[in-house]
Write a protein that holds these residues in place. Structure first.
Motif, PDB file in Angstrom:
ATOM      1  N   ILE A 214     -65.315   3.468  33.215  1.00  0.00           N
ATOM      2  CA  ILE A 214     -66.603   3.283  33.922  1.00  0.00           C
ATOM      3  C   ILE A 214     -67.144   1.881  33.871  1.00  0.00           C
ATOM      4  CG2 ILE A 214     -68.552   4.454  34.544  1.00  0.00           C
ATOM      5  CD1 ILE A 214     -67.274   7.119  33.867  1.00  0.00           C
ATOM      6  N   LYS A 215     -67.329   1.601  32.680  1.00  0.00           N
ATOM      7  CA  LYS A 215     -68.092   0.256  32.334  1.00  0.00           C
ATOM      8  C   LYS A 215     -67.569  -0.808  32.842  1.00  0.00           C
ATOM      9  CE  LYS A 215     -70.188  -2.052  28.378  1.00  0.00           C
ATOM     10  NZ  LYS A 215     -70.308  -2.021  26.881  1.00  0.00           N
ATOM     11  N   ASN A 216     -65.975  -0.762  32.766  1.00  0.00           N
ATOM     12  CA  ASN A 216     -65.433  -2.028  33.306  1.00  0.00           C
ATOM     13  C   ASN A 216     -65.423  -1.977  34.696  1.00  0.00           C
ATOM     14  OD1 ASN A 216     -64.613  -2.643  30.533  1.00  0.00           O
ATOM     15  ND2 ASN A 216     -62.539  -1.686  30.810  1.00  0.00           N
ATOM     16  N   GLU A 217     -65.270  -0.824  35.558  1.00  0.00           N
ATOM     17  CA  GLU A 217     -65.370  -0.876  37.132  1.00  0.00           C
ATOM     18  C   GLU A 217     -66.898  -1.220  37.301  1.00  0.00           C
ATOM     19  OE1 GLU A 217     -64.659   3.086  37.833  1.00  0.00           O
ATOM     20  OE2 GLU A 217     -62.441   2.804  37.729  1.00  0.00           O
ATOM     21  N   GLN A 218     -67.977  -1.050  36.671  1.00  0.00           N
ATOM     22  CA  GLN A 218     -69.238  -1.547  36.999  1.00  0.00           C
ATOM     23  C   GLN A 218     -69.433  -3.036  36.749  1.00  0.00           C
ATOM     24  OE1 GLN A 218     -73.176   0.382  36.777  1.00  0.00           O
ATOM     25  NE2 GLN A 218     -73.385  -0.973  34.786  1.00  0.00           N
ATOM     26  N   SER A 219     -68.666  -3.679  35.758  1.00  0.00           N
ATOM     27  CA  SER A 219     -68.692  -5.076  35.297  1.00  0.00           C
ATOM     28  C   SER A 219     -67.997  -5.794  36.549  1.00  0.00           C
ATOM     29  CB  SER A 219     -68.128  -5.503  34.023  1.00  0.00           C
ATOM     30  OG  SER A 219     -68.810  -4.573  33.130  1.00  0.00           O
ATOM     31  N   HIS A 220     -66.662  -5.078  36.861  1.00  0.00           N
ATOM     32  CA  HIS A 220     -66.077  -5.853  37.890  1.00  0.00           C
ATOM     33  C   HIS A 220     -65.828  -4.965  39.127  1.00  0.00           C
ATOM     34  CE1 HIS A 220     -64.910  -7.334  33.866  1.00  0.00           C
ATOM     35  NE2 HIS A 220     -64.913  -8.691  34.507  1.00  0.00           N
TER      36      HIS A 220
END
Length: 221
Positions: A214-220
């Protein structure tokens, strides 16, 4: 976006009647200093998957409680023409209760990691839960999950401009972060922590890898 929720408030004023004990009356008939107890229940949407839960939350953070207070808030201030929130009250005081400042327990959360939203590690945010006591008035909410200062939590939240954030619901939105049990450490060397639901009725448990995704999807995006 707003949560669809129903808050039911059952109001009774409790006072001592000699040897009889306690009796319930309406607030209008009670002495001005009589304790008032409000029994509250909340009905929130439930979510069928971790993805649905995380999509609905605008903020997902890991953190711990650094301060707790009880405050009366009129949460009608957050309502607008698109708000679906409904307040139901039992008894003859329904009209009076429509504008009642409900009592909330408000937790100040120190963010240690952010998975979704505008907060970052080191930030603080406030999270409210219906229930608590101020003076002679107490709201009892059996759905409220008490947050303890000694624990680390993962919270799925909806945030507002003019009032503290709220958990998406009382069952699926709060998780406790615990060290990995020693018996499992050999097979889970890559994870020093595990996440367990704060509510035993919850059928969802996000993993650390899902939170990181989830964090990675928000960052990218």
């Amino acid at each position: 976006m707003k949560k669809n929720r129903v808050i039911t408030l059952l109001v009774s004023s409790i006072f001592i009647l000699s040897a009889i004990g306690c009796s319930s009356v309406t607030p209008a008939a009670a002495p001005s200093n009589a304790p008032v107890t409000i029994i509250a229940s909340e009905d929130y949407p439930s979510y069928g998957s971790v993805d649905a839960l995380s999509d609905r939350a605008d903020t997902i953070v890991k953190g711990n409680v650094i301060q707790t207070r009880v405050e009366a808030l009129n949460d009608l201030t957050q309502a607008d023409s698109q708000d679906q929130n409904t307040i139901n009250t039992a008894g003859s005081t329904a009209n009076e209760q429509a504008s009642f400042d409900k009592i909330y327990t408000i937790y100040t959360i120190q963010v240690t990691e952010s998975y979704k939203g505008v907060y970052t590690a080191g930030d603080q945010l406030e999270v409210k839960q219906l229930g608590g006591q101020l003076g002679n008035t107490e709201i009892i909410n059996d759905d409220r999950l008490k947050l303890m200062p000694a624990k680390d939590y993962v919270l799925f939240l909806e945030t507002y401009v003019d009032t503290p954030a709220s958990l998406l619901n009382s069952v699926q939105s709060l998780y406790v972060v615990k060290p990995t049990p020693k018996a499992n450490q050999a097979s889970e060397q890559s994870q020093s922590e595990v996440i367990v639901s704060a509510n035993p009725e919850n059928n969802l448990t996000p993993s650390l890898s899902e939170l990181q995704q989830i964090k990675n999807e928000q960052s990218h995006p």
